[in-house]
Enzyme design. Structure first.
Site, mmCIF file in Angstrom:
data_model
loop_
_atom_site.group_PDB
_atom_site.id
_atom_site.type_symbol
_atom_site.label_atom_id
_atom_site.label_comp_id
_atom_site.label_asym_id
_atom_site.label_seq_id
_atom_site.Cartn_x
_atom_site.Cartn_y
_atom_site.Cartn_z
ATOM 1 N N GLU A 66 -1.039 -8.815 4.754
ATOM 2 C CA GLU A 66 -0.856 -8.950 6.211
ATOM 3 C C GLU A 66 -2.177 -8.816 6.964
ATOM 4 O O GLU A 66 -2.246 -9.098 8.157
ATOM 5 C CB GLU A 66 0.171 -7.923 6.709
ATOM 6 C CG GLU A 66 -0.335 -6.514 6.982
ATOM 7 C CD GLU A 66 -0.585 -5.667 5.727
ATOM 8 O OE1 GLU A 66 -0.654 -6.249 4.622
ATOM 9 O OE2 GLU A 66 -0.742 -4.443 5.870
ATOM 10 N N HIS B 140 -3.497 -5.716 0.908
ATOM 11 C CA HIS B 140 -2.828 -5.985 2.186
ATOM 12 C C HIS B 140 -2.813 -7.471 2.539
ATOM 13 O O HIS B 140 -3.721 -7.943 3.218
ATOM 14 C CB HIS B 140 -3.557 -5.239 3.311
ATOM 15 C CG HIS B 140 -3.380 -3.759 3.284
ATOM 16 N ND1 HIS B 140 -2.367 -3.118 3.970
ATOM 17 C CD2 HIS B 140 -4.076 -2.792 2.662
ATOM 18 C CE1 HIS B 140 -2.454 -1.810 3.779
ATOM 19 N NE2 HIS B 140 -3.481 -1.575 2.986
ATOM 20 N N CYS C 131 0.840 -1.205 0.000
ATOM 21 C CA CYS C 131 0.000 0.000 0.000
ATOM 22 C C CYS C 131 0.875 1.255 0.000
ATOM 23 O O CYS C 131 1.563 1.514 -0.970
ATOM 24 C CB CYS C 131 -0.979 -0.062 1.169
ATOM 25 S SG CYS C 131 -2.368 1.061 1.003
#
Lengths: 221, 79
Positions: free
Chosen positions: A197, A195, A87
């Site tokens: 994660e 994302h 990002c």
């Protein structure tokens, strides 16, 4: 795996990526402040997290790309150390010249925040070896400036060299050729807007991101 | 010495903000607007001895992203 997470003023996914790395590798990453000029010794993986470094002033990622730690990150990347930019981290990597192109305001002008379907275009990289080529994965996106643009020659080169790692399977932000994530020439730097994660444990609603960190651990450690 | 740096998107680079402004102008009833492109103006207050090359270096290193943007420098002379 000795990982380092770079923290800029305005980073807000530094903790998310640190938790993901600790869960997968069993070791806490070093949190490295942007004003430091050196990475911890034997750093073998670097993450540039999401967020709004420097409040997105001037251009997203522009200030962070010129901060002192980025010289050390560029040196490490040049030596082959794997670097992921997620990002805002992707925006920083393009602004730093470690990845080609630029991330512009979303074509629809709105902040986009939802899980999106992605196609794994290259399953041979350090980062994507845990996936099958052509596999569909779901990662959340949360960005205002995720519209990937580059000139046609650069886009052709990225496609021809297998450097498009992830492609959106739906319209998200107007990115050229639906590009969601790209690799550098050497294949050790990945930038992506979604994302991974935030998709590593069942409570996230999806665990598709876990393979990315597990694949890395296997190749790096 | 003051200088102004005008930063504009390169021709051909999509400008969603310019498009939105264009639509808003049309919505207000302004006819005859063919296109709108939005850019940035940065005003610099500089030491007198600052050279053109210095200002250009500032633009290339930080103020503009030359992948997508052009810049134009205008020196204003002593204030």
């Amino acid at each position: 795996m000795n990982s380092a997470v770079i923290v800029f003023p305005g980073s807000n996914c530094d903790r998310d990526v640190a938790v993901a790395l600790e869960q997968v590798t069993g070791r806490k990453p070093a949190m490295v402040w942007h004003k430091d000029s050196e990475l911890p010794e034997r750093t073998d993986f670097i993450a540039l997290p999401g967020g709004f470094s420097y409040g997105d002033y001037l251009r997203s990622g522009a200030m962070a790309a010129r901060s002192p730690i980025m010289r050390a990150v560029a040196d490490a990347a040049g030596r082959g150390v794997p670097v992921i930019g997620i990002c805002n981290g992707f925006q920083v990597l393009t602004e730093a010249g470690l990845l080609p192109g630029a991330l512009m305001r979303n074509a629809g002008l709105s902040f986009v925040c939802r899980p999106v379907a992605l196609k794994v275009e290259n399953s041979q990289s350090l980062f994507t070896c845990g996936y099958d080529a052509g596999e569909t994965v779901h990662f959340p996106v949360a960005h205002h400036d995720g519209n990937y643009q580059a000139d046609a020659a650069t886009l052709d080169r990225l496609e021809g060299q297998g450097r498009v790692a992830f492609r959106y399977q739906e319209e998200v932000n107007g990115s050229a050729r639906g590009i969601a994530g790209i690799l550098n020439d050497a294949g050790n730097v990945l930038g992506l807007m979604p994302h991974p994660e935030r998709a590593i444990e069942p409570a996230h609603g999806c665990t598709d991101g876990r393979c990315l960190f597990e694949g890395l651990l296997e190749t790096v450690a | 010495m003051k200088a102004r740096v005008f930063i504009t998107l390169k021709p051909g680079v999509l400008d969603p903000q310019g498009k939105a402004i264009h639509h808003a102008l049309e919505g207000l009833g302004f006819a005859g607007v063919n296109d709108v492109r939005a850019g940035k103006l940065i005003e610099l207050d500089l030491a007198e001895e600052t050279s053109d090359a210095d200002i250009e270096a500032m633009c290339r290193k930080l103020l503009a992203n030359t992948v997508i943007e052009n810049f134009r420098i205008e020196r204003l002379g002593a204030a």
